[in-house]
Design an enzyme around this catalytic site. Structure first.
Site, PDB file in Angstrom:
ATOM      1  N   SER A  65       0.805  -1.222   0.000  1.00  0.00           N
ATOM      2  CA  SER A  65       0.000   0.000   0.000  1.00  0.00           C
ATOM      3  C   SER A  65       0.833   1.264   0.000  1.00  0.00           C
ATOM      4  O   SER A  65       0.295   2.375  -0.021  1.00  0.00           O
ATOM      5  CB  SER A  65      -0.881   0.036   1.253  1.00  0.00           C
ATOM      6  OG  SER A  65      -1.581  -1.144   1.371  1.00  0.00           O
ATOM      7  N   THR A 197      -1.640   3.187   4.654  1.00  0.00           N
ATOM      8  CA  THR A 197      -0.664   4.269   4.479  1.00  0.00           C
ATOM      9  C   THR A 197       0.336   4.323   5.619  1.00  0.00           C
ATOM     10  O   THR A 197      -0.035   4.105   6.767  1.00  0.00           O
ATOM     11  CB  THR A 197      -1.423   5.614   4.480  1.00  0.00           C
ATOM     12  OG1 THR A 197      -2.248   5.638   3.343  1.00  0.00           O
ATOM     13  CG2 THR A 197      -0.492   6.802   4.466  1.00  0.00           C
ATOM     14  N   THR A 215       1.801   6.960   0.452  1.00  0.00           N
ATOM     15  CA  THR A 215       0.827   5.903   0.108  1.00  0.00           C
ATOM     16  C   THR A 215       0.687   5.779  -1.398  1.00  0.00           C
ATOM     17  O   THR A 215       1.020   6.708  -2.153  1.00  0.00           O
ATOM     18  CB  THR A 215      -0.558   6.250   0.712  1.00  0.00           C
ATOM     19  OG1 THR A 215      -1.447   5.149   0.530  1.00  0.00           O
ATOM     20  CG2 THR A 215      -1.171   7.479   0.063  1.00  0.00           C
ATOM     21  N   ARG A 225      -7.550  10.381  -8.904  1.00  0.00           N
ATOM     22  CA  ARG A 225      -7.990  10.441  -7.506  1.00  0.00           C
ATOM     23  C   ARG A 225      -6.794  10.740  -6.582  1.00  0.00           C
ATOM     24  O   ARG A 225      -5.732  10.155  -6.681  1.00  0.00           O
ATOM     25  CB  ARG A 225      -8.616   9.110  -7.121  1.00  0.00           C
ATOM     26  CG  ARG A 225      -9.170   9.032  -5.696  1.00  0.00           C
ATOM     27  CD  ARG A 225      -8.199   8.388  -4.722  1.00  0.00           C
ATOM     28  NE  ARG A 225      -8.797   8.189  -3.404  1.00  0.00           N
ATOM     29  CZ  ARG A 225      -8.108   7.828  -2.334  1.00  0.00           C
ATOM     30  NH1 ARG A 225      -6.807   7.631  -2.424  1.00  0.00           N
ATOM     31  NH2 ARG A 225      -8.702   7.667  -1.176  1.00  0.00           N
ATOM     32  N   VAL A 226      -7.012  11.672  -5.671  1.00  0.00           N
ATOM     33  CA  VAL A 226      -6.032  11.993  -4.646  1.00  0.00           C
ATOM     34  C   VAL A 226      -6.681  11.700  -3.300  1.00  0.00           C
ATOM     35  O   VAL A 226      -7.836  12.074  -3.072  1.00  0.00           O
ATOM     36  CB  VAL A 226      -5.618  13.480  -4.739  1.00  0.00           C
ATOM     37  CG1 VAL A 226      -4.786  13.901  -3.539  1.00  0.00           C
ATOM     38  CG2 VAL A 226      -4.856  13.734  -6.042  1.00  0.00           C
ATOM     39  N   GLY A 227      -5.973  11.033  -2.425  1.00  0.00           N
ATOM     40  CA  GLY A 227      -6.525  10.698  -1.118  1.00  0.00           C
ATOM     41  C   GLY A 227      -6.220  11.758  -0.079  1.00  0.00           C
ATOM     42  O   GLY A 227      -5.830  12.890  -0.392  1.00  0.00           O
ATOM     43  N   THR A 248      -4.606   7.398   8.826  1.00  0.00           N
ATOM     44  CA  THR A 248      -4.599   6.320   7.834  1.00  0.00           C
ATOM     45  C   THR A 248      -6.023   5.810   7.701  1.00  0.00           C
ATOM     46  O   THR A 248      -6.782   5.841   8.673  1.00  0.00           O
ATOM     47  CB  THR A 248      -3.647   5.184   8.263  1.00  0.00           C
ATOM     48  OG1 THR A 248      -3.732   4.116   7.311  1.00  0.00           O
ATOM     49  CG2 THR A 248      -3.965   4.636   9.645  1.00  0.00           C
ATOM     50  N   GLY A 249      -6.381   5.379   6.523  1.00  0.00           N
ATOM     51  CA  GLY A 249      -7.734   4.850   6.349  1.00  0.00           C
ATOM     52  C   GLY A 249      -8.375   5.321   5.065  1.00  0.00           C
ATOM     53  O   GLY A 249      -7.682   5.647   4.097  1.00  0.00           O
TER      54      GLY A 249
HETATM   55  C1  SD4 Z   1      -5.916   6.998   0.933  1.00  0.00           C
HETATM   56  N1  SD4 Z   1      -5.552   7.122   3.306  1.00  0.00           N
HETATM   57  O1  SD4 Z   1      -5.369   7.227  -0.126  1.00  0.00           O
HETATM   58  C2  SD4 Z   1      -5.052   6.589   2.072  1.00  0.00           C
HETATM   59  C3  SD4 Z   1      -4.966   5.141   2.054  1.00  0.00           C
HETATM   60  C4  SD4 Z   1      -4.610   4.580   3.361  1.00  0.00           C
HETATM   61  O2  SD4 Z   1      -4.432   3.329   5.183  1.00  0.00           O
HETATM   62  O3  SD4 Z   1      -4.544   4.805   4.325  1.00  0.00           O
HETATM   63  N2  SD4 Z   1      -4.564   3.949   4.010  1.00  0.00           N
HETATM   64  O4  SD4 Z   1      -7.125   7.043   1.098  1.00  0.00           O
END
Ligand code: SD4
Length: 337
Positions: A65, A197, A215, A225-227, A248-249
């Site tokens: 990830s 992440t 990540t 897409r941007v997280g 994270t999430g």
């Molecule tokens: C996202 N927060 O791009 C990141 C992915 C991730 O644990 O955490 N993960 O949404």
């Protein structure tokens, strides 16, 4: 024995004697913790610690990830998001939708130190990185190709489309907007197996503090897409007069609430790190009761904490703590609520 160790450690981490320096990072990413910790122990800066720690995960492709070869988007490409923040100067470098460059946290730091900007995105960010000497290479691996081709074979399911036709649940598109919107909220497909992440906080004895993230986002995300991870205050935040936090999430949900900024502000108002993390999670939970996510927090006295939302795929959250109380980074855990 194992269980009681975790119960004790999860109870005591915000109450015990604080000691500095300190590194806290999301998930059981031990070698990332070790890399960051060895930077701090040898007198390196908190920014170097965060950069080296996150970069270690980029090289090791932590949980698939972080870094290259993970989370192929709808076109099969891996793209990266990263952020680094200096909590003393409030300088930030962030990069989003980065293509062809493996060391996203390094590029984020270059944005901070080699430009007057805060965030660069997409193809232009990759060109910037190449000009700064980062090597351009294909981020695809056999593993990411395999994830992608299985997804294609399965009619591109799951995906993140909604209110499109033809029915996104049965096809790979092309997608067009549906005349009538039937869903206000799309089904979420994120869980512990689709993303992890690295978020990291580093603090030294001289009051320097930094935070960062790296990540590759979410499997099968819509291209572009941007997280939350590169978004300041969402993925991470640091303030030298208070502390820092990282998240994270499920970034699409979490970034709407700026949980890292909120946690730092709550610590500023006097909350201890565990309570601040918990409140940041609660704020999101009010709207999205089953979202997948966790937050880590530390204040400048070296106290730390974490909290996570109880979801089908997450009942306990694991994170790493490195401080002088142990020769090596320690795995901690917190029960989700
Ligand atoms: C996202 N927060 O791009 C990141 C992915 C991730 O644990 O955490 N993960 O949404």
């Amino acid at each position: 024995m194992f269980l009681s160790f975790f119960l004790i450690s999860s109870f005591s981490f915000s109450l015990g004697q604080a000691s500095l320096p300190l590194v806290v990072n999301t998930w059981p990413f031990k070698s990332a913790a070790t890399s960051a910790w060895s930077v701090l122990r040898s007198g390196g800066s908190v920014l170097d610690a965060v950069e080296k720690g996150c970069a270690r995960c980029e090289v090791e492709q932590c949980d698939g990830s972080v870094g290259f070869g993970g989370s192929p988007d709808e076109s099969g490409e891996t793209t990266l998001d990263a952020l680094i923040m200096n909590g003393n100067t409030m300088e930030v470098g962030a990069v989003a939708d980065l293509r062809r460059i493996k060391n996203a946290i390094g590029v984020a730091r270059a944005v901070m130190e080699r430009t007057e900007h805060t965030m660069l995105v997409g193809e232009a960010a990759s060109v910037f990185a190449e000009n700064m000497g980062f090597v351009a290479e294909d981020l695809t691996t056999n593993k990411s190709l395999n994830i992608f081709s299985l997804w294609l074979k399965g009619n591109c399911q799951p995906n993140y489309r909604k209110n499109v036709s033809p029915d996104a649940s049965k096809s790979c598109g092309p997608y067009r907007p549906q005349a009538v919107q039937t869903q206000t909220r799309g089904p979420r497909h994120v869980g512990i197996h689709s993303h992890d992440t690295i978020g990291m906080i580093a603090l030294d004895q001289n009051g320097h503090i930094a935070a960062g993230t790296s990540t590759n986002g979410l499997n099968h995300k819509v291209p572009g897409r941007v997280g939350d991870s590169p978004i300041i205050g969402a993925g991470a935040y640091a303030d030298g007069s208070v502390g820092a936090a990282a998240a994270t999430g499920d970034g699409d949900i979490m970034m709407r609430f700026l949980p890292s900024y909120l946690a730092v502000e709550l610590m500023r108002a006097g909350a201890d790190p565990s309570a601040a993390c918990k409140s940041a999670i609660s704020r999101i939970k009010r709207h999205y009761s089953d979202f997948f996510g966790a937050v880590i927090c530390a204040n400048i006295t070296g106290h730390y904490g974490a909290a996570c939302n109880k979801a089908p795929s997450l009942t306990q959250f694991h994170f790493m703590v490195s401080n002088p109380e142990s020769a090596t980074p320690i795995l901690k855990s917190v029960d989700c609520f």
